[in-house]
Enzyme design. Structure first.
Site, PDB file in Angstrom:
ATOM      1  N   ASP A   1       0.742  -1.208  -0.009  1.00  0.00           N
ATOM      2  CA  ASP A   1      -0.120   0.056   0.068  1.00  0.00           C
ATOM      3  C   ASP A   1       0.931   1.219   0.032  1.00  0.00           C
ATOM      4  O   ASP A   1       0.639   2.188   0.860  1.00  0.00           O
ATOM      5  CB  ASP A   1      -0.833   0.171   1.221  1.00  0.00           C
ATOM      6  CG  ASP A   1      -1.490  -1.463   1.359  1.00  0.00           C
ATOM      7  OD1 ASP A   1      -2.040  -1.955   0.632  1.00  0.00           O
ATOM      8  OD2 ASP A   1      -1.677  -1.818   2.798  1.00  0.00           O
TER       9      ASP A   1
ATOM     10  N   GLU B   1     -11.229  -1.069  -3.568  1.00  0.00           N
ATOM     11  CA  GLU B   1     -10.694  -0.490  -2.453  1.00  0.00           C
ATOM     12  C   GLU B   1      -9.579   0.433  -2.831  1.00  0.00           C
ATOM     13  O   GLU B   1      -9.185   0.165  -4.322  1.00  0.00           O
ATOM     14  CB  GLU B   1     -10.333  -1.555  -1.318  1.00  0.00           C
ATOM     15  CG  GLU B   1      -9.111  -2.560  -2.111  1.00  0.00           C
ATOM     16  CD  GLU B   1      -8.827  -3.644  -0.883  1.00  0.00           C
ATOM     17  OE1 GLU B   1      -9.513  -3.910   0.145  1.00  0.00           O
ATOM     18  OE2 GLU B   1      -7.643  -4.409  -1.347  1.00  0.00           O
TER      19      GLU B   1
ATOM     20  N   HIS C   1      -3.238  -1.278  -4.927  1.00  0.00           N
ATOM     21  CA  HIS C   1      -3.163  -0.199  -3.939  1.00  0.00           C
ATOM     22  C   HIS C   1      -2.137   0.949  -4.332  1.00  0.00           C
ATOM     23  O   HIS C   1      -1.130   0.923  -3.648  1.00  0.00           O
ATOM     24  CB  HIS C   1      -2.949  -0.763  -2.669  1.00  0.00           C
ATOM     25  CG  HIS C   1      -3.594   0.084  -1.713  1.00  0.00           C
ATOM     26  ND1 HIS C   1      -4.549   0.081  -0.626  1.00  0.00           N
ATOM     27  CD2 HIS C   1      -3.070   1.349  -1.225  1.00  0.00           C
ATOM     28  CE1 HIS C   1      -4.781   0.819   0.009  1.00  0.00           C
ATOM     29  NE2 HIS C   1      -4.103   1.802  -0.300  1.00  0.00           N
TER      30      HIS C   1
ATOM     31  N   ARG D   1       4.954  -8.006  -0.469  1.00  0.00           N
ATOM     32  CA  ARG D   1       4.410  -7.132  -1.539  1.00  0.00           C
ATOM     33  C   ARG D   1       5.375  -5.736  -1.567  1.00  0.00           C
ATOM     34  O   ARG D   1       5.529  -5.005  -0.614  1.00  0.00           O
ATOM     35  CB  ARG D   1       3.133  -6.601  -0.995  1.00  0.00           C
ATOM     36  CG  ARG D   1       2.059  -7.749  -1.173  1.00  0.00           C
ATOM     37  CD  ARG D   1       0.831  -7.451  -0.952  1.00  0.00           C
ATOM     38  NE  ARG D   1       0.425  -7.347   0.543  1.00  0.00           N
ATOM     39  CZ  ARG D   1      -0.665  -6.742   1.122  1.00  0.00           C
ATOM     40  NH1 ARG D   1      -1.541  -6.410   0.527  1.00  0.00           N
ATOM     41  NH2 ARG D   1      -0.755  -6.553   2.534  1.00  0.00           N
TER      42      ARG D   1
END
Length: 324
Positions: free
Chosen positions: A15, A197, A261, A295
């Protein structure tokens, strides 16, 4: 255009949010693997962020609200103050529910947010009490807008989260009612999980582009996009047009899986628009994808189509190798 950045930029930071300030620094934050704090780092160049000193600016509470699963911090600068928006869950013992996130804001009045004092401004109330996360903000025509993801089973029973927008009274209070902009409904938005999202805003060519992430957080994770004219009524859902296909998705050829994201920034010389996102470089996941720490934050150069819309291309190959 060949990518000028050597990915990944920062390892094990999902993110990712990169904000370039007027002081010439890039400020970086993202979800840490332990989901227990918010950290900041800064550098003059994007590729220097990996080795930049990190500063913990906030830690989760010991109990009660804001005590579990600190997700997706995002830094902004509004009216000469710093703000970080993030999602947090309450104590599991109290609620018995792990994924019961709400959205919160912290504020810093100091010039340097890395060493300044951060104050909790509290929870952002949206009008109903349900799973909510991934807030971003933007200014347009003198108004401040809040965009986020939240669950509403009355809108779509299968959906874990939809995308909403509202005007803000101040950086921690909504002024208008929430307006639904997008819900998971297309095949690529509903793989394993029905999810919209991680909204992000890019303004260019008289348009406002709102990207968001969809589906499960494994290789199916991808980015979709809404667009609106910059002078339209942004609180009117009819002002927004939704892309029928994902604008950025897994590249099996380049071994990059589940990009999503994202946030946006610009190159060091200010001439190039950049897509900031996270991705994994392997498919084999054990257990819940959210428990996998790898990630990594990455950057791609955005190209622009003749019609004024962004072209994000595909996730590029890894160039750097980091020990994890």
């Amino acid at each position: 255009m060949e990518n000028i950045y050597r990915n990944p930029i920062v390892i094990q930071r999902a993110d990712p949010c990169i904000y370039k300030h007027t002081d010439g620094y890039y400020y970086f934050t993202g979800s840490v693997p332990e989901f227990d704090l918010i950290e900041l780092r800064r550098a003059r160049k994007i590729e220097e962020l990996q080795d930049a000193e990190t500063f913990v600016v906030w830690r989760k509470h010991e109990e009660g609200e804001m005590s579990q699963l600190i997700w997706a911090p995002e830094i902004h600068y509004i009216n000469n103050k710093w703000y970080i928006y993030f999602a947090a869950a309450p104590d599991r013992v109290v609620t018995g529910i792990t994924f019961n996130h709400k959205m919160y804001v912290i504020e810093c009045e100091d010039k340097n947010p890395l060493i300044g004092k951060w104050v909790e401004k509290g929870r952002v109330e949206t009008g109903w009490d349900s799973f909510a996360l991934d807030a971003t903000i933007f200014e347009q025509n003198g108004k401040l807008y809040y965009v986020w993801a939240q669950e509403d089973v009355n809108i779509e029973p299968n959906s874990h989260s939809n995308i909403y927008i509202a005007e803000m009274e101040n950086p921690w209070t909504l002024k208008s009612k929430a307006v639904l902009l997008s819900k998971p409904e297309l095949d690529w938005e509903t793989k394993l999980y029905w999810v919209n999202e991680g909204p992000a805003i890019l303004k260019k060519n008289g348009k406002i582009f709102l990207t968001y992430s969809a589906s499960a957080t494994d290789e199916n994770y991808c980015i979709g996009m809404l667009s609106a004219d910059e002078n339209s009524d942004l609180l009117n859902p009819k002002s927004w047009r939704k892309s029928s296909k994902p604008v950025f998705k897994t590249s099996y050829e380049n071994k990059q899986y589940g990009p999503g994201h994202n946030s946006f920034t610009v190159s060091e010389d200010g001439k190039l628009d950049l897509l900031v996102y996270h991705c994994r470089n392997y498919l084999e996941l054990k257990g819940d994808p959210l428990s996998d720490p790898n990630r990594h934050a990455r950057v791609e150069v955005i190209e622009w189509n003749e019609d004024g819309t962004p072209s994000f291309g595909v996730p590029s190959k890894d160039i750097k190798e980091f020990k994890v």
